[in-house]
Design an enzyme around this catalytic site. Structure first.
Site, PDB file in Angstrom:
ATOM      1  N   HIS A 106      12.875  -9.002  -1.105  1.00  0.00           N
ATOM      2  CA  HIS A 106      11.400  -8.727  -0.870  1.00  0.00           C
ATOM      3  C   HIS A 106      10.498  -9.184  -1.952  1.00  0.00           C
ATOM      4  CE1 HIS A 106       8.578  -5.671   1.000  1.00  0.00           C
ATOM      5  NE2 HIS A 106       7.837  -5.978  -0.118  1.00  0.00           N
ATOM      6  N   GLU A 107      10.706  -8.723  -3.264  1.00  0.00           N
ATOM      7  CA  GLU A 107       9.988  -9.137  -4.378  1.00  0.00           C
ATOM      8  C   GLU A 107       9.642 -10.489  -4.720  1.00  0.00           C
ATOM      9  OE1 GLU A 107       7.966  -6.928  -5.345  1.00  0.00           O
ATOM     10  OE2 GLU A 107       8.921  -5.067  -4.448  1.00  0.00           O
TER      11      GLU A 107
ATOM     12  N   HIS B  29       7.378 -11.907  -2.254  1.00  0.00           N
ATOM     13  CA  HIS B  29       5.901 -11.964  -2.868  1.00  0.00           C
ATOM     14  C   HIS B  29       5.809 -12.944  -3.764  1.00  0.00           C
ATOM     15  CE1 HIS B  29       4.858  -8.293  -0.872  1.00  0.00           C
ATOM     16  NE2 HIS B  29       5.573  -7.522  -1.174  1.00  0.00           N
TER      17      HIS B  29
ATOM     18  N   ASP C 132       2.466  -2.716   2.031  1.00  0.00           N
ATOM     19  CA  ASP C 132       2.041  -4.267   2.304  1.00  0.00           C
ATOM     20  C   ASP C 132       1.083  -4.385   3.409  1.00  0.00           C
ATOM     21  OD1 ASP C 132       3.231  -4.631  -0.241  1.00  0.00           O
ATOM     22  OD2 ASP C 132       5.008  -5.422   0.886  1.00  0.00           O
TER      23      ASP C 132
END
Ligand code: ZN
Length: 384
Positions: free
Chosen positions: A190-191, A194, A268
């Site tokens: 997930h990170e 980004h 988000d």
């Protein structure tokens, strides 16, 4: 029993000021007493109105130059009674924005006076790292750094404490690192989603660091370096931000499949929807054309705009929704494409992130530069 006390205090205050002229009267948080009269829903506040009336009367009573200057401060100039702002009362309005880099440096110098800073700490570097911080935030930042320093039994505040304090002020307390597990891997993807999209899109702010150390509500975090004091934001910057914010969900979706996506993207998505909606309704950046369809929100409660109504018909409302969806879907497709095209790079970054817990921006960019595949959309030119 005490009705009228406020008004008589105001009278006394002005009497004292006249006796001591030249004199400055400073009223902090004037919105507490100076709110628009008659806007209270469910009955006015008689005592408050009397106080305000007295203040207005006193301010009118100045003959020529009596040597008294009145200064008032508020965070809510929009809710003030219009009589207060009439000429002859508060003539000048000075907007104090959050400080720019020079302002922040000077504020830091004031708050650093009674603290022991290590030689390695440069206040200028801190000022550069903290756009958008208010004076109170900066004071808080140095206090947090001092507390951390004491807790670590150090002699003086070092860069490490400053860094941790910035993170803490922005994102909350540091939690315990996650144990290795499937969910840690998912958060890592997930990170990295980004961070990778933020790095590949030309119009996105650069990554400062990616970390798997939980903080506040977040399980992992990607930090970006905002460009110093940019007042105006372009459409492609907004789209890049939306795409970047969707990067976490896109990574979950591509790597683990639609059935495995998590609630981790909730925050988000809230941001994404807000940005896309503003593009349509406030900034005229959609097919609906350059129309302002909604005023800035947040001044409804007991403010002057308590009669706020929507400024469009129901058919426009439906078209707004469609436009918002179009923007978000377009950005989400792009985000998913970027993730698909950079699968092996993503895997390598995730392995490294799980091993190190934190990757800083420069290292991240270096690894990305070794691999990069250009996303196949023309309006987004990759950075590397
Ligand atoms: Zn996220």
């Amino acid at each position: 029993m005490f009705v009228g006390v406020g008004a008589s205090r105001v009278r006394d205050l002005f009497k004292k000021a006249k006796d001591n002229a030249p004199c400055i009267i400073l009223i902090d948080e004037i919105d507490a007493g100076g709110r628009q009269r008659g806007a209270g829903i469910g009955g006015g506040n008689d005592e408050r109105e009397q106080t305000l009336n007295q203040l207005l009367t006193e301010m009118d009573g100045f003959e020529g130059n009596t040597g008294i200057i009145i200064i008032a401060a508020t965070n809510r100039p929009d809710v003030l009674d219009s009589a207060l702002l009439r000429p002859g009362r508060f003539d000048r309005q000075v907007t104090v924005d959050t400080p720019d880099i020079k302002g922040r440096l000077e504020i830091l110098e004031v708050h650093a006076r009674n603290k022991k800073l290590d030689q390695s700490v440069s206040l200028e570097a801190i000022a550069r790292r903290t756009p958008g911080f208010s004076g109170a935030d900066l004071a808080n930042l140095l206090n947090e750094a001092a507390i951390l320093t004491a807790r670590r039994r150090k002699e003086a505040i070092t860069l490490l404490e400053i860094d941790d304090a910035v993170d803490r002020v922005v994102a909350g307390m540091e939690g315990t690192p996650l144990v290795d597990s499937k969910s840690k891997r998912l958060i890592a993807y997930h990170e990295v989603g980004h961070a990778l999209i933020g790095t590949l899109l030309k119009d996105h702010d650069p990554v400062q660091k990616v970390t798997l150390i939980p903080r506040g509500q977040a399980q992992g975090l990607t930090w970006f370096m905002p460009n110093e004091e940019q007042g105006l934001i372009t459409r492609s910057q907004l789209k890049a931000r939306i795409t970047g914010a969707l990067g976490g969900r896109a990574a979950e979706d591509i790597i683990f499949g639609a059935a495995e996506v998590t609630t981790g993207a909730g925050n988000d998505l809230q941001q994404v929807t807000g940005m896309a909606r503003q593009m349509v309704t406030r900034f005229g950046m959609s097919e609906l054309g350059p129309l302002s369809l909604e005023s800035q929100q947040g001044e409804v409660f007991l403010g002057r705009d308590w009669t706020t109504r929507s400024e469009y018909s129901e058919s426009i409302a439906a078209r707004i929704d469609t436009q918002v969806r179009t923007i978000v879907e377009e950005c989400y497709d792009l985000a998913k494409n970027i993730m698909k095209q950079n699968r092996s790079l993503t895997d390598r970054l995730v392995d490294l992130l799980i091993e190190k817990e934190t990757i800083d921006g420069n290292e991240f960019r270096q690894i990305v530069a070794e691999y990069t595949v250009v996303p196949d959309k023309t309006q987004f030119v990759p950075q590397l």
